[in-house]
Design a protein around this motif. Structure first.
Motif, PDB file in Angstrom:
ATOM      1  N   THR A   1       0.827  -1.203   0.000  1.00 11.46           N
ATOM      2  CA  THR A   1       0.000   0.000   0.000  1.00 11.46           C
ATOM      3  C   THR A   1       0.863   1.256   0.000  1.00 11.46           C
ATOM      4  OG1 THR A   1      -1.784  -1.130   1.177  1.00 11.46           O
ATOM      5  CG2 THR A   1      -1.767   1.284   1.278  1.00 11.46           C
ATOM      6  N   VAL A   2       1.894   1.251   0.828  1.00 13.39           N
ATOM      7  CA  VAL A   2       2.786   2.417   0.906  1.00 13.39           C
ATOM      8  C   VAL A   2       3.492   2.638  -0.426  1.00 13.39           C
ATOM      9  CG1 VAL A   2       4.868   3.335   1.995  1.00 13.39           C
ATOM     10  CG2 VAL A   2       3.115   2.246   3.394  1.00 13.39           C
ATOM     11  N   LEU A   3       3.930   1.552  -1.060  1.00 15.88           N
ATOM     12  CA  LEU A   3       4.585   1.695  -2.360  1.00 15.88           C
ATOM     13  C   LEU A   3       3.635   2.274  -3.399  1.00 15.88           C
ATOM     14  CD1 LEU A   3       6.680  -1.607  -2.571  1.00 15.88           C
ATOM     15  CD2 LEU A   3       7.559   0.725  -2.379  1.00 15.88           C
ATOM     16  N   GLN A   4       2.375   1.876  -3.350  1.00 15.10           N
ATOM     17  CA  GLN A   4       1.387   2.422  -4.274  1.00 15.10           C
ATOM     18  C   GLN A   4       1.153   3.909  -4.016  1.00 15.10           C
ATOM     19  OE1 GLN A   4      -1.985  -0.231  -3.768  1.00 15.10           O
ATOM     20  NE2 GLN A   4      -1.425  -1.397  -5.587  1.00 15.10           N
ATOM     21  N   GLN A   5       1.092   4.285  -2.738  1.00 12.22           N
ATOM     22  CA  GLN A   5       0.920   5.695  -2.393  1.00 12.22           C
ATOM     23  C   GLN A   5       2.094   6.521  -2.888  1.00 12.22           C
ATOM     24  OE1 GLN A   5       0.588   5.359   1.856  1.00 12.22           O
ATOM     25  NE2 GLN A   5      -1.583   4.796   1.816  1.00 12.22           N
TER      26      GLN A   5
END
Length: 436
Positions: A45-49
């Motif tokens: 999720t953090v990488l997508q953000q």
């Protein structure tokens, strides 16, 4: 005494201060790690953000790039260099030279920070060619004037929030420069700095036997004679002044119409002004492009780093990290003290994010919600971040690089003088934000 006091700091900086790009990589990993550990976000999720927000500040990045480049190009015009050489004639004594270079550099930095950095270094060299004065302090005096830039006409934070469509408009709307740059608070700070900084620089002038001079011959500028005979048509066109002068005047005419219709200052208008003045004053496309090649060398950091700032901002906002940091700030700040804490924190963050625009991308999601919830003055808090960013530039070598390159010095040569200014101006600015 000053040399002794500054030695440990200079050695620390020389040994441990890496390139600012290393800082942005560290900050990226720190923010992403905090989102995973503190906010309980998954790594995916953090990488997508992060990746999704990486290009969110392209317009803003180009605006910041043009602030530096257009200011640098204007400062390198023949008319500006000639004006600096003429003003340098007023510096008859070492003390007067220090005062004069500080005031001229301060005015130039107030107009445009890219302009101020270049003008300060060029003016210091012009004076050193005429007066025997400690060259380290002379260049340090020029650079110390840079502390006023974020309260000036090209201040990236106040101009950003005055530009329609800025990235925090949904939170605070458009905040006019009458509430920031031309507020009583900012004008008071500028008035104090105009008095204090030159006097402090003058007071730091070493005794005669401790001064470090520079050979004026080393500072001489060689200007090659242009050759116009037997040029091919393309080069003749590049050296023809008609195109640049007419285009530059067209841009200036537009600005006259814009302000005549009641237009206000914002980031785009300031960049437009400096760009078209540079086009008009350089006279030929060849000279303009030559100055651009010099200016762009100091702008590489903006091109590479700002996408990372955009990714950091996206993670902070979408993970809830910015919200929690603002809540933490609210827990001990009040409406009256938030500006002071914002100023001090901005000074610290600037050591990691040496760019007013990039810093605002990181700090805005934290300080603005806190200001709104506490009922603090948003414009005052924004200017506190602006002044905090400008303040620690005194010991953050990122923006000193153009000055040092032009002057032919190293950061350690002037760092001790700048450290004294950091302490004095920090106390004064803190008091104004706390008491005003």
């Amino acid at each position: 005494m000053l040399a002794t006091a500054s030695k440990p700091f200079v050695k620390l900086v020389e040994r441990y201060l890496p390139d600012p790009f290393v800082f942005v990589l560290i900050l990226t990993l720190l923010v992403m790690g905090s989102a995973v550990v503190i906010q309980q976000q998954s790594v995916g999720t953090v990488l997508q953000q992060w990746g999704g927000g990486f290009w969110n500040l392209l317009t803003f990045s180009m605006q910041m790039l043009l602030v530096l480049v257009s200011g640098h190009m204007l400062a390198s015009t023949a008319i500006v260099k000639s004006a600096l050489n003429n003003i340098a004639k007023l510096a008859a004594t070492p003390g007067r030279a220090i005062i004069l270079v500080t005031l001229v550099s301060m005015l130039a930095s107030w107009l445009n920070w890219g302009f101020g950095l270049v003008v300060g270094a060029l003016f210091a060299k012009a004076i050193a060619r005429r007066v025997q004065v400690d060259y380290r302090l002379l260049v340090a005096s020029a650079y110390s004037s840079f502390v006023v830039w974020h309260g000036g006409l090209a201040g990236s934070i106040p101009l950003t929030i005055a530009t329609p469509g800025h990235f925090t408009e949904d939170l605070i709307g458009v905040v006019g420069t009458s509430e920031t740059l031309f507020s009583a608070l900012n004008l008071t700070l500028l008035a104090i700095m105009i008095v204090v900084i030159p006097l402090v620089n003058r007071a730091m002038m070493p005794a005669a036997h401790d001064r470090v001079y520079v050979d004026p011959k080393r500072l001489a500028e060689s200007v090659p004679e242009p050759k116009y005979h037997d040029l091919p048509p393309a080069e003749k066109l590049e050296r023809n002044p008609i195109l640049t002068v007419v285009t530059g005047l067209a841009g200036i005419a537009y600005l006259v119409m814009y302000f005549g219709d009641g237009g206000s200052l914002n980031l785009n208008i300031i960049n437009f002004l400096f760009l078209f003045m540079a086009i008009a004053l350089h006279g030929t496309p060849e000279r303009l492009l030559h100055s651009l090649q010099q200016a762009i060398q100091g702008a590489s950091g903006i091109v590479l780093q700002f996408p990372f700032y955009a990714g950091i901002m996206a993670v902070m906002v979408q993970s809830g990290l910015a919200r929690d940091l603002s809540q933490w700030l609210i827990s001990f700040a009040t409406a009256d003290t938030l500006a002071l804490y914002s100023f001090l924190s901005a000074g610290l963050v600037n050591m990691l994010v040496p760019s007013g625009g990039g810093q605002w991308a990181v700090q805005a999601p934290v300080v603005l919600p806190a200001a709104i919830e506490l009922g603090a003055d948003v414009s005052k808090v924004s200017m506190a971040v602006a002044w905090g960013d400008a303040w620690t530039n005194l010991i953050q070598p990122f923006w000193a690089l153009p000055v040092l390159a032009i002057a032919g010095l190293k950061a350690k040569d002037m760092m001790g003088f700048c450290l004294v200014q950091l302490i004095i101006t920090g106390v004064i600015i803190s008091a104004v934000f706390l008491l005003f």
